[in-house]
Scaffold this active site. Structure first.
Site, PDB file in Angstrom:
ATOM      1  N   ASN A   1       2.126  -5.492 -10.474  1.00  0.00           N
ATOM      2  CA  ASN A   1       1.358  -5.816  -9.498  1.00  0.00           C
ATOM      3  C   ASN A   1      -0.241  -6.132  -9.775  1.00  0.00           C
ATOM      4  O   ASN A   1      -0.691  -6.529 -11.234  1.00  0.00           O
ATOM      5  CB  ASN A   1       1.098  -4.405  -9.456  1.00  0.00           C
ATOM      6  CG  ASN A   1      -0.270  -3.719  -8.607  1.00  0.00           C
ATOM      7  OD1 ASN A   1       0.327  -4.455  -6.995  1.00  0.00           O
ATOM      8  ND2 ASN A   1      -0.522  -2.964  -8.710  1.00  0.00           N
TER       9      ASN A   1
ATOM     10  N   SER B   1      -6.821  -7.847 -11.933  1.00  0.00           N
ATOM     11  CA  SER B   1      -5.774  -7.212 -13.296  1.00  0.00           C
ATOM     12  C   SER B   1      -4.344  -7.062 -12.755  1.00  0.00           C
ATOM     13  O   SER B   1      -4.729  -7.216 -11.594  1.00  0.00           O
ATOM     14  CB  SER B   1      -5.478  -6.104 -13.785  1.00  0.00           C
ATOM     15  OG  SER B   1      -6.968  -6.090 -14.641  1.00  0.00           O
TER      16      SER B   1
ATOM     17  N   HIS C   1      -4.437  -5.347  -9.014  1.00  0.00           N
ATOM     18  CA  HIS C   1      -4.861  -5.257  -8.672  1.00  0.00           C
ATOM     19  C   HIS C   1      -6.281  -5.380  -9.038  1.00  0.00           C
ATOM     20  O   HIS C   1      -6.544  -6.218  -9.949  1.00  0.00           O
ATOM     21  CB  HIS C   1      -4.740  -3.382 -10.039  1.00  0.00           C
ATOM     22  CG  HIS C   1      -5.711  -2.434  -9.313  1.00  0.00           C
ATOM     23  ND1 HIS C   1      -5.544  -1.488  -8.274  1.00  0.00           N
ATOM     24  CD2 HIS C   1      -6.858  -1.841  -9.800  1.00  0.00           C
ATOM     25  CE1 HIS C   1      -6.695  -1.180  -8.074  1.00  0.00           C
ATOM     26  NE2 HIS C   1      -7.807  -1.110  -9.191  1.00  0.00           N
TER      27      HIS C   1
ATOM     28  N   ASP D   1      -1.977   2.486 -11.145  1.00  0.00           N
ATOM     29  CA  ASP D   1      -2.331   1.258 -11.275  1.00  0.00           C
ATOM     30  C   ASP D   1      -2.930   1.131 -13.174  1.00  0.00           C
ATOM     31  O   ASP D   1      -3.891   0.837 -13.175  1.00  0.00           O
ATOM     32  CB  ASP D   1      -4.089   1.021 -11.190  1.00  0.00           C
ATOM     33  CG  ASP D   1      -3.521   1.421  -9.200  1.00  0.00           C
ATOM     34  OD1 ASP D   1      -2.489   0.366  -9.402  1.00  0.00           O
ATOM     35  OD2 ASP D   1      -5.079   1.585  -8.610  1.00  0.00           O
TER      36      ASP D   1
ATOM     37  N   MET E   1       0.754  -1.021  -0.010  1.00  0.00           N
ATOM     38  CA  MET E   1      -0.117   0.116   0.080  1.00  0.00           C
ATOM     39  C   MET E   1       0.756   1.362   0.118  1.00  0.00           C
ATOM     40  O   MET E   1       0.613   1.834   1.040  1.00  0.00           O
ATOM     41  CB  MET E   1      -1.388   0.370   1.138  1.00  0.00           C
ATOM     42  CG  MET E   1      -2.090  -1.693   1.111  1.00  0.00           C
ATOM     43  SD  MET E   1      -2.745  -1.204  -0.157  1.00  0.00           S
ATOM     44  CE  MET E   1      -3.679  -0.221   0.204  1.00  0.00           C
TER      45      MET E   1
HETATM   46  C1  GRF Z   1      -5.623  -7.723  -3.070  1.00  0.00           C
HETATM   47  O1  GRF Z   1      -6.730  -7.452  -3.028  1.00  0.00           O
HETATM   48  C2  GRF Z   1      -4.620  -7.072  -3.703  1.00  0.00           C
HETATM   49  O2  GRF Z   1      -6.002  -7.233  -5.376  1.00  0.00           O
HETATM   50  C3  GRF Z   1      -4.718  -5.036  -4.109  1.00  0.00           C
HETATM   51  O3  GRF Z   1      -4.911  -5.297  -2.236  1.00  0.00           O
HETATM   52  C4  GRF Z   1      -5.138  -7.016  -1.944  1.00  0.00           C
HETATM   53  C5  GRF Z   1      -4.208  -7.618  -0.849  1.00  0.00           C
HETATM   54  O4  GRF Z   1      -4.503  -8.743  -0.268  1.00  0.00           O
HETATM   55  N1  GRF Z   1      -3.630  -4.858  -4.411  1.00  0.00           N
HETATM   56  P1  GRF Z   1      -3.917  -9.778   0.108  1.00  0.00           P
HETATM   57  O5  GRF Z   1      -2.987  -8.974   1.054  1.00  0.00           O
HETATM   58  O6  GRF Z   1      -3.316 -10.281  -0.736  1.00  0.00           O
HETATM   59  O7  GRF Z   1      -4.060 -10.815   0.407  1.00  0.00           O
END
Ligand code: GRF
Length: 215
Positions: free
Chosen positions: A104, A133, A106, A142, A87
């Protein structure tokens, strides 16, 4: 041996899916977190996977954090960087240094719904399908070329959480698949596009019900 870094901030379920995939079975893996309390670190510790915690709060600027991250990745001999619920918005200099090597996932069908709250936004828009994606990371948030996207039906009465849960199941399928393609060179960034088997693809590979197809 190929050395992957998987970057997390929280739960790390996509990291676990990558670690457990055949594609990554023969790779060295390091898990990097920007928070010491990222829940996914427990899994990495249990599996004996090397972990690096680089607390972003300890850096005065985004640039300083990214410089440290970059240096540690280079020092560790990392070939590929997979963001898995990481994040942090990465600076252009970091993104450019890892051009074509930075991937990545998303939870929307990009270019729809970049940023946060994708599932609620898909519901609010009355969409009939959602998905996730996997894309190469570029400077645009993104916005980089998409390798593969899942298609997940939106069901009547779905809440954002219910939809997110089903999309997440598809994430755990498409991320390892995309990782295998990227690591083997089957999918790669060529100029500003995704190339698959050395051909630029005009639209992302689609994945639904366990099958992928090139349209
Ligand atoms: C997932 O939905 C991913 O697509 C997004 O953040 C979430 C992370 O979940 N970027 P996790 O930490 O992999 O369980």
């Amino acid at each position: 041996m190929t050395h992957l870094a998987i970057l997390i901030s929280g739960r790390g379920s996509n990291m676990q899916a990558l670690v457990d995939s055949a594609a990554c079975a023969s790779a060295d893996i390091t898990v990097v977190a920007n928070r010491a309390d990222a829940a996914g670190l427990d899994f990495a510790h249990q599996r004996g996977i090397p972990v690096a915690v680089i607390e972003h709060r300890q850096f005065a600027t985004r640039e300083a954090f990214d410089r440290q991250l970059h240096e540690q990745l280079v020092d560790a001999g990392i070939d590929w960087v997979f963001l898995a619920g990481f994040m942090r918005i990465l600076t252009p200099s970091f993104v450019n240094a890892w051009n074509g090597k930075l991937i990545n996932i998303h939870p929307s069908r990009l270019p729809r719904y970049p940023g946060l709250n994708c599932h609620q936004r898909a519901l609010d828009a009355g969409d009939s399908t959602a998905g996730a994606s996997v894309h190469f990371v570029t400077e645009e948030l993104d916005g980089g070329p998409v390798i593969i996207q899942s298609i997940v039906d939106i069901l009547p009465g779905d809440t954002a959480d219910q939809l997110a849960e089903r999309v997440l199941v598809s994430e755990h399928r498409i991320y390892p698949l995309a990782a295998s393609w990227v690591i083997s060179g089957k999918a790669r960034l060529c100029q500003d596009q995704c190339c698959f088997d050395n051909q630029p693809i005009s639209s992302p590979i689609q994945w639904q019900d366990g099958q992928w197809s090139l349209t």
